[in-house]
Design a protein around this motif. Structure first.
Motif, short mmCIF file in Angstrom:
data_model
loop_
_atom_site.label_atom_id
_atom_site.label_comp_id
_atom_site.label_asym_id
_atom_site.label_seq_id
_atom_site.Cartn_x
_atom_site.Cartn_y
_atom_site.Cartn_z
N GLY A 12 8.74 8.09 4.35
CA GLY A 12 9.83 8.15 3.39
C GLY A 12 10.77 6.97 3.46
N THR A 13 10.37 5.92 4.18
CA THR A 13 11.24 4.76 4.33
C THR A 13 10.71 3.55 3.59
N LYS A 14 11.62 2.77 3.05
CA LYS A 14 11.24 1.54 2.37
C LYS A 14 10.61 0.56 3.34
N GLU A 15 11.09 0.54 4.57
CA GLU A 15 10.54 -0.38 5.57
C GLU A 15 9.04 -0.14 5.78
N HIS A 16 8.65 1.12 5.80
CA HIS A 16 7.23 1.44 5.98
C HIS A 16 6.41 0.89 4.84
N TRP A 17 6.84 1.14 3.61
CA TRP A 17 6.05 0.72 2.45
C TRP A 17 6.09 -0.80 2.27
N ASP A 18 7.20 -1.43 2.64
CA ASP A 18 7.23 -2.89 2.62
C ASP A 18 6.18 -3.45 3.57
N ASP A 19 6.07 -2.84 4.74
CA ASP A 19 5.09 -3.29 5.72
C ASP A 19 3.66 -3.06 5.23
N VAL A 20 3.42 -1.86 4.65
CA VAL A 20 2.10 -1.54 4.12
C VAL A 20 1.67 -2.56 3.08
N TYR A 21 2.55 -2.83 2.11
CA TYR A 21 2.15 -3.69 1.00
C TYR A 21 2.18 -5.16 1.37
N SER A 22 2.95 -5.53 2.38
CA SER A 22 2.89 -6.89 2.89
C SER A 22 1.50 -7.17 3.46
N HIS A 23 0.96 -6.21 4.23
CA HIS A 23 -0.38 -6.36 4.78
C HIS A 23 -1.44 -6.33 3.68
N GLU A 24 -1.29 -5.41 2.71
CA GLU A 24 -2.30 -5.30 1.66
C GLU A 24 -2.29 -6.53 0.75
N LEU A 25 -1.11 -7.09 0.53
CA LEU A 25 -1.02 -8.31 -0.28
C LEU A 25 -1.73 -9.46 0.42
N ALA A 26 -1.52 -9.57 1.73
CA ALA A 26 -2.20 -10.62 2.50
C ALA A 26 -3.71 -10.40 2.50
N ASN A 27 -4.14 -9.15 2.64
CA ASN A 27 -5.58 -8.85 2.63
C ASN A 27 -6.21 -9.19 1.29
#
Length: 229
Positions: A12-27
């Protein structure tokens, strides 16, 4: 069930989803992996099938997805025949928006290349025409698409979307805990949805944390102006 019955979680945190999509964007940039399809392909197919049964493609509806992530649902709707220039996906993670935009460009380029020599382009050749925008839906206004201001008989307000979609976003917000006043953050969400659905429009939600009756109690209220069919 109240959203306060669900214990706070990193989901439920923005920090979590920022981290998720930062990794997926790099991938995606490195190997072309579009990232996880939340709730799975079956959920996407069911939502697209429901839309086709209940929301006509002619005239083309304005479609908004709240918490669009990598955009997989909107791309599926585009492939099903809905007009991409009338779709918008918002997400509070800037990298989610960048990922969806990059995937849209890739899908459009691939579809155009595969159809070279044919008279008619496939629907996904226009996948890059879908608008993806960074927006904190609980606090900010959803951006408008070109042509909305000129809709006949439509006042210039937020309720301009014929179809509003939620594929797990309310579930995530329900895990966000409480605000400074002690109120569950998710309690603000249903009324915000009610603000953007055009009169006569529809709201389609998929959830794994709430039953149909619980969603009815949440969203079909006098505050939202929504009702279940």
């Amino acid at each position: 069930m109240s959203s306060t019955d669900l214990p706070p979680s990193k989901l439920g945190t923005k920090e979590h989803w920022d981290d998720v999509y930062s990794h997926e964007l790099a991938n995606f940039a490195e190997i072309g992996d579009e990232g996880e399809v939340w709730f799975g392909e079956d959920s996407v197919e069911k939502m697209v099938d429901w839309a086709l049964d209940n929301v006509s493609t002619d005239p083309a509806p304005y479609i908004l997805e709240v918490g669009a992530g990598n955009g997989n649902l909107l791309f599926a709707l585009c492939e099903a025949g809905y007009a991409p220039e009338k779709m918008c996906g918002v997400d509070y993670s800037a990298d989610a928006v960048k990922l969806a935009q990059a995937i849209g460009r890739s899908k459009a380029s691939s579809a155009a290349a595969e159809s070279e020599g044919h008279e008619e382009l496939p629907a996904l050749a226009k996948a890059d025409k879908i608008t993806f925008a960074a927006c904190d839906f609980l606090q900010e206004e959803v951006p408008r698409l070109e042509g909305m201001e000129g809709m006949e008989g439509q006042e210039f307000g937020p309720a301009v979307w014929n179809l509003v979609l939620d594929k797990g976003t309310f579930d995530a917000i329900a895990l966000a805990g409480k605000d400074e006043s002690g109120r569950a953050i998710a309690d603000r969400y249903p009324a915000r949805i009610g603000r953007v659905v055009k009169p006569g429009g529809m709201f389609l939600i998929t959830s794994c944390n709430f039953t149909e009756d619980e969603l009815r109690a949440r969203f079909a209220t006098s505050d939202t102006g929504l009702f279940f069919q």
